[in-house]
Design an enzyme around this catalytic site. Structure first.
Site, PDB file in Angstrom:
ATOM      1  N   CYS A  58      13.722  26.633   1.623  1.00 44.60           N
ATOM      2  CA  CYS A  58      13.821  25.252   2.092  1.00 44.60           C
ATOM      3  C   CYS A  58      15.244  24.734   1.956  1.00 44.60           C
ATOM      4  O   CYS A  58      15.737  24.022   2.849  1.00 44.60           O
ATOM      5  CB  CYS A  58      12.853  24.361   1.317  1.00 44.60           C
ATOM      6  SG  CYS A  58      11.104  24.710   1.644  1.00 44.60           S
TER       7      CYS A  58
ATOM      8  N   LEU B  69       0.860  -1.175   0.000  1.00 42.19           N
ATOM      9  CA  LEU B  69       0.000   0.000   0.000  1.00 42.19           C
ATOM     10  C   LEU B  69       0.898   1.228   0.000  1.00 42.19           C
ATOM     11  O   LEU B  69       1.759   1.365   0.871  1.00 42.19           O
ATOM     12  CB  LEU B  69      -0.899   0.032   1.241  1.00 42.19           C
ATOM     13  CG  LEU B  69      -1.686   1.341   1.451  1.00 42.19           C
ATOM     14  CD1 LEU B  69      -2.699   1.553   0.328  1.00 42.19           C
ATOM     15  CD2 LEU B  69      -2.378   1.348   2.817  1.00 42.19           C
TER      16      LEU B  69
ATOM     17  N   TRP C 161       3.408  11.084  -8.752  1.00 42.06           N
ATOM     18  CA  TRP C 161       3.189  10.842 -10.179  1.00 42.06           C
ATOM     19  C   TRP C 161       3.556   9.408 -10.567  1.00 42.06           C
ATOM     20  O   TRP C 161       3.851   9.122 -11.713  1.00 42.06           O
ATOM     21  CB  TRP C 161       3.946  11.860 -11.014  1.00 42.06           C
ATOM     22  CG  TRP C 161       3.278  13.207 -11.010  1.00 42.06           C
ATOM     23  CD1 TRP C 161       2.198  13.595 -11.748  1.00 42.06           C
ATOM     24  CD2 TRP C 161       3.633  14.336 -10.208  1.00 42.06           C
ATOM     25  NE1 TRP C 161       1.858  14.889 -11.462  1.00 42.06           N
ATOM     26  CE2 TRP C 161       2.720  15.382 -10.521  1.00 42.06           C
ATOM     27  CE3 TRP C 161       4.625  14.581  -9.263  1.00 42.06           C
ATOM     28  CZ2 TRP C 161       2.773  16.634  -9.920  1.00 42.06           C
ATOM     29  CZ3 TRP C 161       4.687  15.833  -8.653  1.00 42.06           C
ATOM     30  CH2 TRP C 161       3.759  16.841  -8.994  1.00 42.06           C
TER      31      TRP C 161
END
Length: 409
Positions: free
Chosen positions: A390, A198, A204
């Site tokens: 970031c 899972l 994508w």
């Protein structure tokens, strides 16, 4: 600022009218800068900071607007001022190089007595951005459904929008490093021939494809319709349609049992309120003897405690509803709500700094293609600031990212 679309960017097109707060911001910033190896330059020739002529330069283009935004809300106004063009990196200065000294000193820039006042000035997380099932879909749409084509302009061919894992060589292609990251996750979760997997958060499709190529049977879930459409095309093109079941589904709605559960940089979008639900769902869905591997951006526990209830620039403009956990917070949530515990940790913080740098280079190099899709100059500055901001955080360890293996004792 005449080119800023007021309807699209109301917080940017209109400068806050806060002269008193602007004076306060100016009074606080100047001594902070004197302890930082940078230069703040102003249109009248004034220079702040103790950095030499080769130090990173922050060029304040419109001082009055800059200090008003900073005074109105320091956590949001600094980034908004960059989006508006009130300040920029000086000639020859890379934006991440400029932000890095600030990131190193972020906890000390504001004097401690004033830090105690943050509870009175920090904005709370908006109620409409709570990560309920409906709220999560709305939050995800605002970022991941911007445009598959836009993301493709700066991501590598795997379309991986998370930290890569580089070898020591400086010239390693990003695609190679992304595949190593994916294999690291799959190895931690012991994914192989016949494994029932899972994946929470399809992206994508790169990880689902890689797992299926190992012979696994993959169920992958996402709540982004744009990502799901392209991921399905990529899965079909790889000839793996019979091995990958892609669903538009929230993690709270999944049923069944899986030998391995994987999730890459998904927990940051879950929200603190739902961490127990998220990990309890993983625990419920994991078959006996199974393994879990998640890739999670983290911050130090004391920083998490200080910022957990405040609203910042990243949440307003990039990741609505987002919150970065600490390793301690993850451990305590597992202990209180699951039978799982972390059994292996792998840090990729410096790899993320390098990943972000490459993304920013590609984004700026391909800006003409992004602009042709209808994105404006304010969007460009927003994303440039986001990626550099970031990168600076990962460079100095203010934030980190881990691949975490979890299993039942």
């Amino acid at each position: 600022m005449t080119d800023i679309a007021a309807a699209r960017w109301p917080g940017i097109a209109h400068t806050p009218q806060t002269p008193f707060k602007a004076r306060v911001a100016r009074t606080i910033l100047r001594p902070a800068v004197t302890r930082t190896p940078v230069r703040l330059t102003f249109p009248d020739g004034t220079v702040w900071g103790h950095g030499g002529p080769d130090s990173p330069e922050m060029a304040v283009v419109r001082p009055a607007a800059f200090f008003r935004r900073l005074g109105a809300d320091s956590k949001i106004g600094f980034g908004e001022a960059y989006m508006a063009g009130d300040w920029t990196a000086g000639p020859g200065t890379d934006l991440a190089d400029l932000l890095t000294p600030f990131a190193e000193r972020l906890t000390h820039l504001v004097p401690k007595p004033l830090q105690r006042l943050r509870v009175f000035v920090d904005k709370k997380l908006p109620h409409h951005e709570k990560n309920s099932i409906e709220g999560s879909r709305s939050n995800i749409e605002r970022h991941y459904d911007l445009s598959n084509e836009m993301f493709a302009t700066f991501l590598d061919p795997t379309m991986s929008y998370s930290s890569a894992w580089f070898a020591s060589t400086d010239d390693e292609p990003l695609e190679t490093a992304q595949l190593r990251k994916i294999d690291g996750i799959l190895d931690q979760a012991h994914v192989g021939e016949g494994t029932r997997v899972l994946e929470i958060g399809t992206g994508w499709g790169a990880l689902a494809i890689r797992a299926a190529q190992r012979g696994a049977h993959v169920t992958t879930i996402t709540i982004s319709q744009e990502q799901a459409a392209l991921a399905q095309q990529r899965i079909d093109a790889a000839g793996l349609t019979d091995r990958v079941d892609l669903r538009l589904q929230d993690y709270r709605e999944v049923q069944g049992q899986f030998d391995a559960i994987v999730s890459v940089e998904m927990i940051e979008a879950v929200g603190e309120e739902y961490w127990p639900t998220y990990f309890a769902a993983i625990d419920r869905l994991l078959a006996p003897g199974g393994s879990v591997s998640i890739q999670a951006i983290t911050m130090a526990h004391h920083r998490y405690l200080a910022t957990r209830n405040s609203y910042g620039w990243i949440q307003k403009y990039i990741f609505p509803g987002g919150l970065i956990p600490s390793l301690d917070a993850i451990d305590s949530t597992l202990a209180e709500h699951t039978t799982l515990k972390v059994t292996e940790r792998r840090s990729l913080g410096q790899d993320y700094a390098r990943t972000l740098h490459l993304w920013r280079e590609q984004f700026l190099a391909n800006w003409a293609g992004v602009q042709a899709q209808g994105f404006d100059e304010t969007f460009r500055r927003m994303w440039e600031f986001y990626l550099a901001y970031c990168e600076a955080g990962f460079r100095v360890g203010y934030i980190d990212v881990f691949q975490l293996q979890m299993s039942r004792p």
